[in-house]
Design a protein around this motif. Structure first.
Motif: not given
Ligand SMILES: Nc1ncnc2c1ncn2[C@@H]1O[C@H](COP(=O)(O)OP(=O)(O)OP(=O)(O)O)[C@@H](O)[C@H]1O
Ligand SMILES: [Mg+2]
Length: 253
Positions: A46-51
């Protein structure tokens, strides 16, 4: 610096991350620990922007990802290095090609410039004379080094590692942990590592966030963790027989 405020994320109505607050700072290797299924990978992704988060704020260097322009998001992608669980190298590419891949994708450098940078990072992770080898020809520890070299080749400001030492023997695991910590310090990277390895906690646990059922249950460092009364942390730490025995020795003293 990465700041997380009130982060919620669920799937199909099932909450997984339940309001997490956290701060990750440059030059510090922060560890996220917790039992299998506690939400570590979902948190990282989520931090990575994948979620996509359901609610809450994720900000990099003071700027919320929700307020970023397309260009800022593109820049952020370049500023992030990742080491996935199981290295995730491209099997059909050589070591050199694997490490060069992000440079080809994100930069317009000449072949010579790219090669120079690739050799620099391979040298930094102590992997010389392996440029033309394929991942299958390397040991697990060497594959992790390639994955780390690939993650730092674009000089990222942020480094995310999901179980970087899984599948390694304890000694090699510590070598990899220390390498990540040295690189973090040397290049002033903000590093976040998911792990359930107590050796990592003791070796490089400058800052530790303990997740339990999607909540941040506890936060501290490798000294605090052996002193805390938090029941969930104690159960986690002493789930290993070795630590149980060590604890008993101290208690008997
Ligand atoms: N894409 C997804 N869709 C639905 N549920 C998911 C998805 N990804 C993860 N989950 C669920 O979220 C919960 C947390 O999973 P997560 O992978 O974050 O755990 P973890 O702490 O990383 O565990 P491990 O230590 O085993 O890697 C689990 O119950 C998992 O089933
Ligand atoms: Mg995981």
């Amino acid at each position: 610096m990465i700041e997380i405020k009130g982060l919620h994320k669920g799937f199909d109505g099932t909450p997984i991350l339940k309001g997490i607050d956290a701060v990750f700072e440059p030059t510090i290797t922060s560890l996220i620990i917790g039992q299998s299924g506690s939400g570590k990978t979902v948190f990282l992704k989520t931090m990575l922007g994948l979620h996509q988060p359901d609610s809450g704020i994720i900000s990099f260097n003071g700027k919320s990802t929700a307020d970023m322009s397309i260009n800022e998001k593109r820049q952020l992608k370049q500023d992030i290095g990742m080491v996935f669980q199981g290295s995730a190298l491209f099997d059909s590419l050589t070591v050199e090609e694997n490490v060069m891949f992000p440079l080809k994708m994100f930069t317009k450098q000449s072949k010579e410039e790219m090669l120079e940078r690739v050799n620099f990072v391979l040298n930094r992770v102590n992997l010389v004379n392996s440029n033309k080898k394929f991942p299958a020809e390397l040991s697990g520890g060497m594959q992790k080094r390639v994955a780390i070299a690939r993650a730092i080749v674009t000089k990222p400001k942020y480094l995310f590692c999901d179980e970087p030492n899984s599948g390694l023997d304890p000694r090699t695991a510590i070598v990899i942990d220390n390498l990540i910590q040295e690189i973090t310090d040397e290049y002033k990277i903000t590093t976040v590592i998911n792990t359930h390895d107590m050796n990592s906690v003791m070796e490089i646990g400058e800052k530790i966030i303990f997740l339990k059922d999607g909540y941040k249950e506890w936060e501290g460092n490798s000294n605090d963790i052996f002193k805390t009364d938090n029941e969930a942390v104690v159960n986690f730490v002493y789930s290993s027989n070795l630590f149980k025995k060590v604890r008993k020795l101290y208690q008997d003293e």
